[in-house]
Design an enzyme around this catalytic site. Sequence first.
Site: not given
Length: 413
Positions: A260-261, A256-258
């Site tokens: 996307v953010d 969910h993080c790398l």
Amino acid sequence: MRVGIVGLGYVGLPLAVAFAAADVDVLGVDLDEARVAAIAAGRSYVEDVSAESLAAAAGRLRASSGYAGLHDVDAVLICVPTPLSPNREPDLSALLACTRALAPVLRAGQLVVLESTSYPGTTRGQVAPLLEAGGLRAGVDFNLAFSPERVDPGRTDYTLATTPKVVGGLTDACGDRAEQLYRLVCEQVVRVGSPEAAELAKLLENIFRAVNIALVNELALLTDRMGIDIWEVIDAASSKPYGFMRFEPGPGMGGHCLPVDPFYLAWRAREFDMPVEFIELAGKLNQQMPYHCVAKLQRALNDRGTAVRGARIAVLGVSYKPGVGDVRESPAQKIIELLRELGAEVVYHDPLVASFEAVGLHSLELDEALEGADCAVIVTAQRGVDHDALAARVPCLLDLRGVTRPAANVVRL
Ligand SMILES: NC(=O)c1ccc[n+]([C@@H]2O[C@H](COP(=O)([O-])OP(=O)(O)OC[C@H]3O[C@@H](n4cnc5c(N)ncnc54)[C@H](O)[C@@H]3O)[C@@H](O)[C@H]2O)c1
């Protein structure tokens, strides 16, 4: 003390259990009725939350799909998803829906903390005005802060308690209030002067990883052409006791993080006439990796006189990283799709992912997955699988994670 947590997923559920363990009454709110029912039944759906810790929290943790009960809590922590839209722009729809639903039940004297990752300016520019729609003023009638979640699912050496918590309040009083709250569950709180600094600190952490992974991925593309073993190079460079930090190449970034953010910041930066080129370049390189891995597999089969069309390929590990069953943005999906486009029959084995809906497959037992396979591909090296022993069981093994020893039929990224 009563705390409300909105969004009981990978971030919200562990947080809820931690507050309950600290003798805080917790009301968890989630629109997903199945999750609410699971918590009532004491059934965990997040790997990092054991059935025992959920059972221990039972007296203090209650879940609901409605917001009304949040009126009675002292603090509300928002942990809803902040993904990208299909055209890779920030999708704040869950956050905005949650904030709109919270506004009518907000009460003077409450603290609201946003934990969901977002671009600098979200807390002040998006959350505060929606919460103020009910007539209360942020920083005056209620406190508002941003505190990024830093959980690394599957990790056991650092926990919520031992990972410092960054807090930035809309005012000093907002920051003080949030700091007091987090001291109940975290050993160290790091204060910054604004929500924007806290929002950007979280993005910097993830951008740092994304850029460094892209750097080693680019080197892996080069060493493939040069005939140099990238893993040997990284091991050698990692022997330097200072000035080097180990990052490893792989089939692409997931979770969910790398993936996307960083693009939350890239999007925001455009408003300031500032294209952030490191971020865009890292994204471009990391997105190329599944294509490179499939090309490498095509070559490996070709060297053995086998075409991808009609070949049976066993993909080992489909979650985005070891130790979790989360397949969001997992490179395994792209790899499976590309292999199917080339006419391969693909099966998979992953002890943590029983079914992989995005590609319509169920996990097979390892023996069944390897049965008759022309090639096995380690996409994610799940713990408990003896990867070195695999080479003897298939004509060709493609190792995209550097977990096997070199052997005649092993091809490593
Ligand atoms: N997963 C991670 O490793 C991680 C780490 C750090 C930060 N984050 C950030 O934390 C946030 C949450 O991520 P996650 O992985 O826990 O997501 P998740 O999808 O696991 O959980 C989010 C939960 O929110 C619920 N939800 C959605 N809209 C809602 C609404 N309007 N009201 C109430 N509930 C709602 C969903 O049903 C779901 O259960 C994201 O911003 C993410 O970027 C995630």
